[in-house]
Design an enzyme around this catalytic site. Sequence first.
Site, PDB file in Angstrom:
ATOM      1  CG  HIS A   1      -5.657  -9.015   1.315  1.00 44.82           C
ATOM      2  ND1 HIS A   1      -5.583  -9.397  -0.290  1.00 44.82           N
ATOM      3  CD2 HIS A   1      -5.485  -7.610   1.111  1.00 44.82           C
ATOM      4  CE1 HIS A   1      -5.797  -8.367  -0.786  1.00 44.82           C
ATOM      5  NE2 HIS A   1      -5.703  -7.275  -0.142  1.00 44.82           N
TER       6      HIS A   1
ATOM      7  CE  LYS B   1      -6.111  -1.489   5.195  1.00 41.73           C
ATOM      8  NZ  LYS B   1      -7.602  -1.604   4.484  1.00 41.73           N
TER       9      LYS B   1
ATOM     10  NE  ARG C   1      -3.161  -3.839  -1.526  1.00 40.41           N
ATOM     11  CZ  ARG C   1      -2.218  -4.441  -0.510  1.00 40.41           C
ATOM     12  NH1 ARG C   1      -1.232  -4.461  -0.444  1.00 40.41           N
ATOM     13  NH2 ARG C   1      -2.980  -5.039   0.401  1.00 40.41           N
TER      14      ARG C   1
ATOM     15  NE  ARG D   1      -3.258  -2.468   2.840  1.00 43.05           N
ATOM     16  CZ  ARG D   1      -3.101  -3.400   3.359  1.00 43.05           C
ATOM     17  NH1 ARG D   1      -1.869  -3.822   4.066  1.00 43.05           N
ATOM     18  NH2 ARG D   1      -3.890  -4.262   3.367  1.00 43.05           N
TER      19      ARG D   1
ATOM     20  CG  HIS E   1      -5.241   0.565  -3.568  1.00 42.17           C
ATOM     21  ND1 HIS E   1      -4.617   0.518  -2.490  1.00 42.17           N
ATOM     22  CD2 HIS E   1      -6.430  -0.576  -3.701  1.00 42.17           C
ATOM     23  CE1 HIS E   1      -5.118  -0.709  -1.527  1.00 42.17           C
ATOM     24  NE2 HIS E   1      -6.164  -1.071  -2.390  1.00 42.17           N
TER      25      HIS E   1
ATOM     26  CE1 TYR F   1      -6.236  -7.124  -6.942  1.00 40.63           C
ATOM     27  CE2 TYR F   1      -6.035  -8.597  -4.873  1.00 40.63           C
ATOM     28  CZ  TYR F   1      -5.987  -7.330  -5.441  1.00 40.63           C
ATOM     29  OH  TYR F   1      -6.116  -6.140  -4.777  1.00 40.63           O
TER      30      TYR F   1
END
Length: 346
Positions: free
Chosen positions: A318, A222, A295, A198, A292, A327
């Site tokens: 993730h 995150k 990404r 990110r 993004h 994806y």
Amino acid sequence: MSRPDRGTRAMHQALPPALRDAVDDFAEHLSRVRNRSAHTVRAYVTDLVSLLDHAVRMGCVDLAELDLSVLRSWLARQRTTGAARTSLARRAASARAFSAWAHRAGLLPADVGAALASPRAHRDLPSVLRADQAAALVEAPSRQTPLPTNPARTDQARPDAEPADTAAESAQGAAEGSEAVPLRDRVLLELLYATGVRVSEACGLDVGDVDHGRRVIRVFGKGGRERSVPYGVPAQRALDDWLRRGRPAMVGARSGDALLLGARGGRLNPTTARQIVGAYAEAAGLPRTSPHDLRHSAATHLLEGGADLRAVQELLGHSSLASTQIYTHVSVERLRAAYRQAHPRA
């Protein structure tokens, strides 16, 4: 509490003291205990203030009076005012998170949000560059040096991040740093595409987070989750050039250990990084592209190249495989498009 917008602040101040305190305590819990980002805390607070404002209008002056009917009424009102399915799903998730926390904290007699259903969010397929387009983008700084435009806002992703550069400041930095700025831009683009990190993660990198021997970077994603992400030979060359010839020309008293620097020597701001990506994409004649999108492109190209879905999940950071599975749909859609274009009986 994270700084909400002006309308949310006004609604927050108008809440009864007990409800206002509950909002502040929940925000503190998200920030300090759950280690959520300022952006995430702000989104949760905005949703919660809207919910409690609705509850007060329905006659709930005490948090213990909050029940499932109020939550459903709030979501129904959001739907009638035109909220998208994705917004409704997020707001329902905010309500459930607050309800669970309030019950644990003894503010609610029961976790009333546990039974709250939400619409399945519709997810558009992400924008993805072709491999040749991604290559053209990451190589663009070697051919041209477009400047970012004035930012619409300042995005302080890290306390030591400098405010987003203006075009004039970037021009000054380019002049003072000679080739430093295009070297910085090249390593930024290479890392974003090579690793799929990110933009906030890229801007948060320190020099010590790069393991040159193993060609991996240490990333804090995150929730403060740490992961190691590999990168390839082109990104290594860009890193070597930046650290040897670029960063020393831009380093200043405010640089600290930051890997990527802004025009004034501070840590590169994510808003400026987004402008850099967009400016080079435009100059290269590519579709409108964000960090993004790079990404998304990295993840899609990995899967198309035969990478395991679980490996891509780990690389992207993730927490759920469901986030990575989109994806696979992108790859299938590309296959369908190629089939329709090439097969005589498509």
